[in-house]
Design a protein around this motif. Structure first.
Motif, PDB file in Angstrom:
ATOM      1  N   HIS A  16       0.790  -1.228   0.000  1.00  0.00           N
ATOM      2  CA  HIS A  16       0.000   0.000   0.000  1.00  0.00           C
ATOM      3  C   HIS A  16       0.825   1.283   0.000  1.00  0.00           C
ATOM      4  CE1 HIS A  16      -3.160  -2.804   0.918  1.00  0.00           C
ATOM      5  NE2 HIS A  16      -2.704  -3.049   2.130  1.00  0.00           N
ATOM      6  N   ARG A  19       0.886   3.666  -3.101  1.00  0.00           N
ATOM      7  CA  ARG A  19      -0.351   4.424  -3.305  1.00  0.00           C
ATOM      8  C   ARG A  19      -0.395   5.653  -2.403  1.00  0.00           C
ATOM      9  NH1 ARG A  19      -5.327   0.948  -1.811  1.00  0.00           N
ATOM     10  NH2 ARG A  19      -4.539   1.373   0.284  1.00  0.00           N
ATOM     11  N   ALA A  20      -0.033   5.472  -1.132  1.00  0.00           N
ATOM     12  CA  ALA A  20      -0.051   6.594  -0.190  1.00  0.00           C
ATOM     13  C   ALA A  20       0.945   7.668  -0.606  1.00  0.00           C
ATOM     14  CB  ALA A  20       0.262   6.094   1.216  1.00  0.00           C
ATOM     15  N   SER A  23      -0.041   9.698  -3.633  1.00  0.00           N
ATOM     16  CA  SER A  23      -1.100  10.668  -3.352  1.00  0.00           C
ATOM     17  C   SER A  23      -0.541  11.939  -2.715  1.00  0.00           C
ATOM     18  CB  SER A  23      -2.179  10.039  -2.462  1.00  0.00           C
ATOM     19  OG  SER A  23      -1.773   9.957  -1.107  1.00  0.00           O
ATOM     20  N   ASP A  92      -3.583   4.321   3.431  1.00  0.00           N
ATOM     21  CA  ASP A  92      -4.638   5.243   3.030  1.00  0.00           C
ATOM     22  C   ASP A  92      -4.109   6.185   1.957  1.00  0.00           C
ATOM     23  OD1 ASP A  92      -6.456   4.201   4.970  1.00  0.00           O
ATOM     24  OD2 ASP A  92      -5.418   5.349   6.513  1.00  0.00           O
ATOM     25  N   GLU A  93      -4.954   7.080   1.490  1.00  0.00           N
ATOM     26  CA  GLU A  93      -4.493   8.030   0.476  1.00  0.00           C
ATOM     27  C   GLU A  93      -5.275   9.331   0.559  1.00  0.00           C
ATOM     28  OE1 GLU A  93      -5.039   6.889  -3.591  1.00  0.00           O
ATOM     29  OE2 GLU A  93      -7.188   6.532  -3.365  1.00  0.00           O
ATOM     30  N   TRP A  94      -4.683  10.373  -0.027  1.00  0.00           N
ATOM     31  CA  TRP A  94      -5.328  11.677  -0.126  1.00  0.00           C
ATOM     32  C   TRP A  94      -5.771  11.941  -1.552  1.00  0.00           C
ATOM     33  CZ3 TRP A  94      -0.705  14.572   2.501  1.00  0.00           C
ATOM     34  CH2 TRP A  94      -0.777  14.399   3.902  1.00  0.00           C
ATOM     35  N   SER A 167      -5.781  10.000   9.099  1.00  0.00           N
ATOM     36  CA  SER A 167      -5.273  10.341   7.768  1.00  0.00           C
ATOM     37  C   SER A 167      -5.957  11.555   7.155  1.00  0.00           C
ATOM     38  CB  SER A 167      -5.400   9.138   6.832  1.00  0.00           C
ATOM     39  OG  SER A 167      -4.496   8.114   7.200  1.00  0.00           O
TER      40      SER A 167
END
Length: 321
Positions: A16, A19-20, A23, A92-94, A167
């Motif tokens: 993951h 991806r984080a 972002s 997670d991501e933004w 997050s």
């Protein structure tokens, strides 16, 4: 223009972390630095980061895993050089406008010097593709709004959930340090909420009015999947300390929040390992007599059986209805 340090704790989130990180790189307002603190990952995620050529990427490696990532975040706070720290978990991501929405919110506040934290809305993303909006945005979403400590407590109790999620939260670095930072060594989970409570007590909290983060519920190695039966909520120590320093409605709301967190943990205990009375010893029965009677019943063998049956029935209904 506010400047930001992004702090990302990492522990075996190799699938993951890219991806984080991407972002963060896609932000329309770029942070000064991205600090990744690894807790001894063994899945190759840290090595992948070492192979990147990013001038604003700071890598730090700790020797032992820290439950909940609290020690890793605290180390990131120590390393940070910006006024504001934006937290992002490795799974997670933004959305690209996350830091821009925080900046706009700060610029819209008449007295930004009193702001200690900001948070945005977020989406829950499930394994089957379903998405849902966070509780605060769903109930109160709208324009940018600022709230004092008492108002934030009111939202927290009404929602049965913290309005702030890690997050999607940005905090002033000096406030984090003065409030005691994350409770490493004090609890295994629930430390994020404990931190936001202590931070919010020191000033104004602002909701950005935008949904700019995503919480992936199917990530591997999630702290939220840890068992916590018959554990006194981490936040209770802080609620007891803060309520002793407050009076009137604020103190009452702190006690109501304490009851809420104790009850939620107790319900999990009742339907898993059986509820021990010591777990809810700090529940304020004068403030909530019916809640006290419920916990007393759940502490009996019959109450434990009822809790397990009720939970099973709820899962069946949720699955087929």
């Amino acid at each position: 223009m506010p400047d930001y340090s992004v702090v990302i704790p990492l522990y075996n989130k190799g699938p993951h972390i890219e991806r984080a990180l991407r972002s963060v790189q896609a932000q329309t307002v770029q942070p000064r630095e991205i600090i990744v603190v690894d807790d001894g990952s063994t899945d190759g995620g840290y090595e992948w980061l070492e192979g990147l050529d990013l001038p604003n990427l700071i890598l730090e490696r700790r020797g032992l895993p820290g439950p909940g990532g609290y020690a890793a975040r605290n180390r990131g706070i120590e390393l940070a050089s910006s006024e504001w720290i934006a937290f992002l978990d490795a799974d997670d991501e933004w959305q690209p406008g996350h830091l821009e929405s925080v900046t706009r919110a700060l610029e819209a506040i008449e007295r930004p010097d009193g702001v200690v934290s900001l948070f945005s809305g977020y989406e829950d993303v499930y394994a089957d593709g379903r998405r849902s909006v966070d509780p605060f945005t769903r109930k109160n979403g709208g324009p940018i709004c600022e709230m004092d400590f008492s108002t934030l407590l009111g939202h927290w109790v009404r929602l049965n959930a913290s309005p702030m999620w890690t997050s999607a939260t940005v905090c002033r670095r000096t406030t984090l340090v003065e409030s005691g930072r994350f409770p490493e060594g004090r609890c295994r989970r629930g430390g994020d909420k404990d931190t936001w409570l202590r931070v919010a007590h020191m000033g104004t909290t602002v909701y950005t009015g935008a949904i700019t983060a995503r919480y992936f519920r199917d990530s591997i190695n999630m702290t939220t999947k840890m068992a916590y039966a018959n554990v006194v909520p981490c936040i209770v120590q802080s609620t007891k300390d803060l309520s002793a320093r407050e009076t009137g409605d604020v103190a009452k709301r702190i006690r109501a929040l304490q009851n809420l967190e104790i009850r939620n943990y107790a319900l999990v205990s009742a339907r898993t390992g059986g509820l021990e009375r010591s777990t809810w010893a700090d529940f304020d029965t004068e403030l909530d007599p019916s809640g006290g009677r419920l916990l007393s019943f759940l502490s009996t063998p019959l109450g434990a059986l009822a809790a397990r049956l009720g939970f099973t029935l709820k899962r069946i209904v949720k699955r087929y209805v």
